[in-house]
Design a protein around this motif. Structure first.
Motif, short mmCIF file in Angstrom:
data_model
loop_
_atom_site.label_atom_id
_atom_site.label_comp_id
_atom_site.label_asym_id
_atom_site.label_seq_id
_atom_site.Cartn_x
_atom_site.Cartn_y
_atom_site.Cartn_z
N GLY A 56 0.88 -1.42 -0.01
CA GLY A 56 0.03 -0.14 -0.27
C GLY A 56 0.75 1.37 0.04
O GLY A 56 2.18 1.13 -0.12
N HIS A 84 -7.36 -4.44 -2.85
CA HIS A 84 -6.91 -3.02 -2.95
C HIS A 84 -7.31 -2.58 -4.38
O HIS A 84 -7.49 -3.15 -5.38
CB HIS A 84 -5.14 -3.28 -3.27
N HIS A 140 -7.64 6.76 4.24
CA HIS A 140 -7.33 5.42 4.81
C HIS A 140 -8.39 4.99 5.74
O HIS A 140 -8.48 5.65 6.97
CB HIS A 140 -6.05 5.69 5.42
N GLY A 141 -9.10 3.83 5.54
CA GLY A 141 -10.19 3.30 6.23
C GLY A 141 -10.99 4.44 6.67
O GLY A 141 -11.43 5.18 5.62
N ARG A 154 -13.93 11.86 9.82
CA ARG A 154 -13.97 10.59 10.31
C ARG A 154 -15.26 10.44 10.83
O ARG A 154 -16.03 11.21 11.69
CB ARG A 154 -12.90 10.49 11.33
N ALA A 176 0.32 5.34 4.11
CA ALA A 176 -0.40 4.33 4.95
C ALA A 176 -0.72 2.87 4.20
O ALA A 176 -0.74 2.74 3.25
CB ALA A 176 -1.81 4.71 5.28
N PRO A 177 -0.28 1.90 4.87
CA PRO A 177 0.01 1.47 6.15
C PRO A 177 1.44 1.57 6.87
O PRO A 177 1.59 1.03 7.83
CB PRO A 177 -0.85 0.30 6.56
N LEU A 219 -6.13 5.25 15.32
CA LEU A 219 -5.49 4.68 14.14
C LEU A 219 -4.14 5.13 13.94
O LEU A 219 -3.29 4.43 13.21
CB LEU A 219 -6.27 5.78 13.03
N VAL A 231 -2.84 2.78 11.15
CA VAL A 231 -3.28 1.39 11.06
C VAL A 231 -4.54 1.20 10.43
O VAL A 231 -5.57 2.17 10.65
CB VAL A 231 -3.22 0.88 12.46
N SER A 232 -4.91 0.12 10.05
CA SER A 232 -6.56 -0.13 9.64
C SER A 232 -7.15 -0.52 10.91
O SER A 232 -6.79 -1.18 11.66
CB SER A 232 -6.58 -1.25 8.59
N PRO A 233 -8.56 -0.05 10.73
CA PRO A 233 -9.68 -0.61 11.89
C PRO A 233 -9.82 -1.70 12.05
O PRO A 233 -9.34 -2.63 10.94
CB PRO A 233 -10.59 0.21 11.53
#
Length: 234
Positions: A56, A84, A140-141, A154, A176-177, A219, A231-233
């Motif tokens: 990523g 992706h 990202h997320g 968010r 990210a990530p 995150l 980071v991803s949830p």
């Protein structure tokens, strides 16, 4: 070929993964895009390109169809199967309708037949990125950021940021990530003059207070002695 004028602000900093095994073509594309303000990574075979893309952090992938170890169609298919959604521009010497349809069927977003003009390549990259992020933002997320308005978003909540907070978040989002080193965050936030670690930590703390603390899951993750990452949830 004469190079176009210096990069526009909207091109600057966009991360491109170039997967191309022909050295001369790869060198020409790399040189052209870097002079236009893009950040370019290169892989010369499909297996390496897939591994790099899976990590990523790219805004767009420029992908040759005929690659050693893993061809472009298989690479694109595996990338999409893994979830992706990065835009993919496929390069090929094959110009038949069937070949183009196969590329689109495997998940390519656009198709450019060799030989091509480098300004056309850039125009297609820019169009693909605009389609993915129409407002010019990054995501990202559940977290996104629009650098034009210095506003993060968010879970439906709009979060105004300072210019410095926005620069740090934009850098984290672009990579990210992956982990972003302390030194790179300092350079992006404070420029060549830099600052000390205490100032960086203070600004990251303020950023976390805005984009993490009001929500159930943080995150922004600190990697001790190295840097920070998103980071991803769970």
């Amino acid at each position: 070929m004469p190079l176009p004028p210096s990069p526009t602000p909207s091109a600057s900093g966009l991360r491109v993964l170039l997967v191309e095994d022909e050295h001369d073509i790869a060198a020409n594309i790399w040189d052209f895009l870097e002079r236009r303000g893009y950040v370019v990574d290169h892989c010369a075979d499909g297996a390496g390109g897939l591994a790099r893309a899976m990590q990523g952090g790219f805004d767009v992938v420029v992908l040759d169809l005929g690659l050693p170890r893993l061809d472009g169609l298989a690479l694109c298919r595996r990338l999409r199967e893994a979830g992706h959604g990065v835009p993919v521009l496929m390069l090929t010497a094959r110009d038949s309708l069937d070949d183009k349809l196969r590329g689109f069927a495997e998940g390519a977003d656009d198709y450019l037949v060799k030989p091509f003009a480098l300004p056309e390549l850039e125009a297609r990259l820019r169009a693909m990125v605009r389609r993915k992020h129409p407002d010019g933002g990054l995501a990202h997320g559940p977290l996104s950021y629009d650098p034009h308005t210095l506003t993060a978003l968010r879970e439906g909540r709009r979060i105004p940021l300072t210019r410095l907070q926005g620069a740090l978040l934009e850098t984290l989002l672009r990579d990210a990530p992956r982990i972003v080193a302390h030194a790179r965050l300092i350079e992006r936030g404070w420029g060549p003059a830099g600052t000390d670690m205490a100032a960086l930590q203070t600004q990251v703390y303020a950023l976390r207070t805005l984009v993490d603390r009001p929500f159930a899951q943080p995150l922004i993750q600190s990697v001790r002695g190295v840097g920070y990452r998103l980071v991803s949830p769970a």
